[in-house]
Design a protein around this motif. Structure first.
Motif, short mmCIF file in Angstrom:
data_model
loop_
_atom_site.label_atom_id
_atom_site.label_comp_id
_atom_site.label_asym_id
_atom_site.label_seq_id
_atom_site.Cartn_x
_atom_site.Cartn_y
_atom_site.Cartn_z
N TYR A 35 40.40 -9.82 -23.32
CA TYR A 35 41.41 -10.21 -24.12
C TYR A 35 42.81 -11.43 -23.95
CZ TYR A 35 38.85 -6.78 -26.77
OH TYR A 35 37.73 -5.97 -27.77
N PRO A 43 46.45 -7.80 -29.09
CA PRO A 43 45.27 -8.60 -28.20
C PRO A 43 44.46 -9.02 -29.15
CG PRO A 43 45.59 -6.38 -27.40
CD PRO A 43 46.53 -6.53 -28.63
N PHE A 45 40.51 -11.01 -28.31
CA PHE A 45 39.15 -10.67 -28.52
C PHE A 45 38.59 -12.01 -27.66
CE2 PHE A 45 35.07 -9.51 -27.79
CZ PHE A 45 33.85 -9.56 -27.93
N GLN A 48 32.74 -11.23 -24.76
CA GLN A 48 32.42 -9.25 -24.38
C GLN A 48 30.82 -9.64 -23.52
OE1 GLN A 48 30.32 -6.00 -25.77
NE2 GLN A 48 32.15 -5.62 -25.72
N GLN A 56 29.42 -11.36 -27.18
CA GLN A 56 30.04 -11.73 -28.35
C GLN A 56 31.29 -12.35 -27.83
OE1 GLN A 56 31.52 -8.84 -31.14
NE2 GLN A 56 32.00 -10.36 -32.68
N ASN A 98 30.08 -0.55 -27.74
CA ASN A 98 31.54 0.40 -29.21
C ASN A 98 31.44 1.42 -28.36
OD1 ASN A 98 31.21 -1.37 -30.75
ND2 ASN A 98 29.74 -0.98 -32.16
N ASN B 31 33.30 0.89 -38.29
CA ASN B 31 33.16 2.23 -38.48
C ASN B 31 33.25 2.41 -36.89
OD1 ASN B 31 31.95 0.56 -35.95
ND2 ASN B 31 29.79 1.71 -36.38
N TYR B 32 34.44 1.96 -36.34
CA TYR B 32 35.45 2.39 -34.99
C TYR B 32 36.40 1.88 -35.33
CZ TYR B 32 36.46 3.96 -29.79
OH TYR B 32 37.30 4.04 -29.26
N TYR B 36 45.92 2.53 -29.64
CA TYR B 36 46.57 2.28 -28.58
C TYR B 36 47.64 2.00 -28.47
CZ TYR B 36 42.05 1.26 -26.73
OH TYR B 36 40.45 1.12 -26.37
N LEU B 46 44.29 4.43 -24.46
CA LEU B 46 44.23 4.85 -25.62
C LEU B 46 44.57 6.11 -25.78
CD1 LEU B 46 41.68 4.47 -28.02
CD2 LEU B 46 40.76 6.13 -25.71
N ASP B 49 40.96 8.29 -31.17
CA ASP B 49 40.40 7.04 -31.58
C ASP B 49 39.67 7.86 -32.86
OD1 ASP B 49 37.64 7.25 -29.73
OD2 ASP B 49 39.03 8.73 -30.31
N ARG B 51 36.03 7.97 -36.08
CA ARG B 51 34.86 7.04 -36.33
C ARG B 51 34.34 7.48 -37.82
NH1 ARG B 51 31.94 4.54 -31.92
NH2 ARG B 51 32.54 5.43 -29.96
N VAL B 93 36.31 -2.31 -35.68
CA VAL B 93 35.66 -2.68 -34.95
C VAL B 93 34.48 -2.13 -35.35
CG1 VAL B 93 33.79 -2.91 -33.29
CG2 VAL B 93 35.75 -2.24 -32.38
N SER B 94 33.10 -3.24 -36.55
CA SER B 94 32.80 -3.88 -37.04
C SER B 94 31.34 -3.26 -36.53
CB SER B 94 32.70 -4.94 -37.98
OG SER B 94 31.33 -5.24 -38.42
N GLY B 97 29.14 -6.08 -34.85
CA GLY B 97 29.81 -6.51 -33.58
C GLY B 97 30.67 -5.97 -32.62
N TYR B 98 30.54 -6.01 -31.56
CA TYR B 98 31.56 -5.52 -30.44
C TYR B 98 33.71 -5.88 -29.97
CZ TYR B 98 26.98 -5.57 -29.42
OH TYR B 98 24.93 -4.79 -29.64
N ALA B 99 33.58 -6.50 -31.17
CA ALA B 99 35.26 -7.00 -30.55
C ALA B 99 35.77 -5.98 -31.48
CB ALA B 99 35.75 -8.50 -31.49
N LEU B 100 36.85 -5.29 -30.32
CA LEU B 100 37.50 -4.43 -31.40
C LEU B 100 39.15 -5.87 -31.58
CD1 LEU B 100 39.39 -2.23 -28.94
CD2 LEU B 100 38.30 -1.29 -30.70
N PHE B 102 42.45 -5.61 -33.12
CA PHE B 102 44.08 -5.29 -32.83
C PHE B 102 45.63 -5.79 -34.43
CE2 PHE B 102 43.58 -3.19 -29.30
CZ PHE B 102 42.84 -3.62 -28.72
N GLY B 103 45.50 -5.43 -34.91
CA GLY B 103 47.16 -5.20 -35.51
C GLY B 103 47.63 -5.88 -34.61
#
Lengths: 112, 112
Positions: A35, A43, A45, A48, A56, A98, B31-32, B36, B46, B49, B51, B93-94, B97-100, B102-103
């Motif tokens: 990140y 951060p 992305f 990965q 990704q 995930n 879904n996640y 932080y 973290l 969290d 789900r 995280v969708s 995908g695997y990317a977080l 962030f706001g």
């Protein structure tokens, strides 16, 4: 049990140069994400790596590339550095895609 | 891609009061949702969290709520203490995908 370790902690480079940042994941983790965190921002992305492949990629140019080694450690390479590449580069590891991410302390890159 | 918006950008509370930070996301497939905490010059850590199959989760003074229909989630900190002062980031995280994502962060200041 060592957490995520990154090296170097600080780096100063000149515009146009190339840089390599390194990351060792937390013990037991097999996935490494990178990140970029600009000052005062969340951060962003970059990409990965899992099983030595880029799984990704975020919205970053091809100047940003990476690699994952058989021991799960990873490198981030940035070519043709721009002033706007100055940021904190964070490596995060997880088990699988995930599961919760654990971040390293980051590498502070300054491009002059 | 996923877009996460976070409010407020700054929050100041008196010690002992509650603090609430709110985030919205755009991708209904997310879904996640981790939160932080990042202290000045340190790594994001973290703190909690959730789900998408759960509506609320609590860990001592910290709780997170999720409203999938409205696509928003919130962090609640009760009985705030000066050591809670930090920047808090929400992320999503969708499941595709695997990317977080962030706001932009909320800078929380707890004054004694």
């Amino acid at each position: 049990d060592a957490g995520v370790t990154q090296s170097p902690t600080h780096l100063i480079k000149t515009r146009g140069q190339q840089v390599t940042l390194r990351c060792s994941p937390k013990s037991g983790h097999d996935t490494v994400s990178w990140y970029q965190q600009a000052l005062g921002q969340g951060p962003q992305f970059i990409f990965q790596y899992y099983e030595e492949e880029e799984r990704q990629r975020g919205n970053f140019p091809d100047r940003f590339s990476g690699h994952q080694f058989p021991n799960y450690s990873s490198e981030l390479n940035v070519n043709a550095l721009l002033l706007g590449d100055s940021a904190l580069y964070l490596c995060a590891s997880s088990f699988g895609g995930n599961s919760p991410l654990h971040f390293g302390n980051g590498t502070r890159l300054t491009v002059t | 891609g996923e877009n996460v918006e976070q409010h407020p950008s700054t929050l100041s509370v008196q010690e002992g009061d509650s603090a609430v930070i709110k985030c919205t996301y755009s991708d209904s497939a997310s879904n996640y949702f981790p939160w932080y905490k990042q202290e000045l010059g340190k790594r994001p850590q973290l703190i909690i969290d959730i789900r998408s199959n759960v509506g609320e989760k609590k860990d001592q003074r910290i709780a997170v709520t999720l409203n999938k229909t409205a696509k928003h989630f919130s962090l609640h900190i009760t009985e705030t203490q000066p050591e809670d002062s930090a920047v808090y980031f929400c992320a999503a995280v969708s499941n595709s995908g695997y990317a977080l994502n962030f706001g932009k962060g909320t800078s929380l200041l707890v004054t004694p």
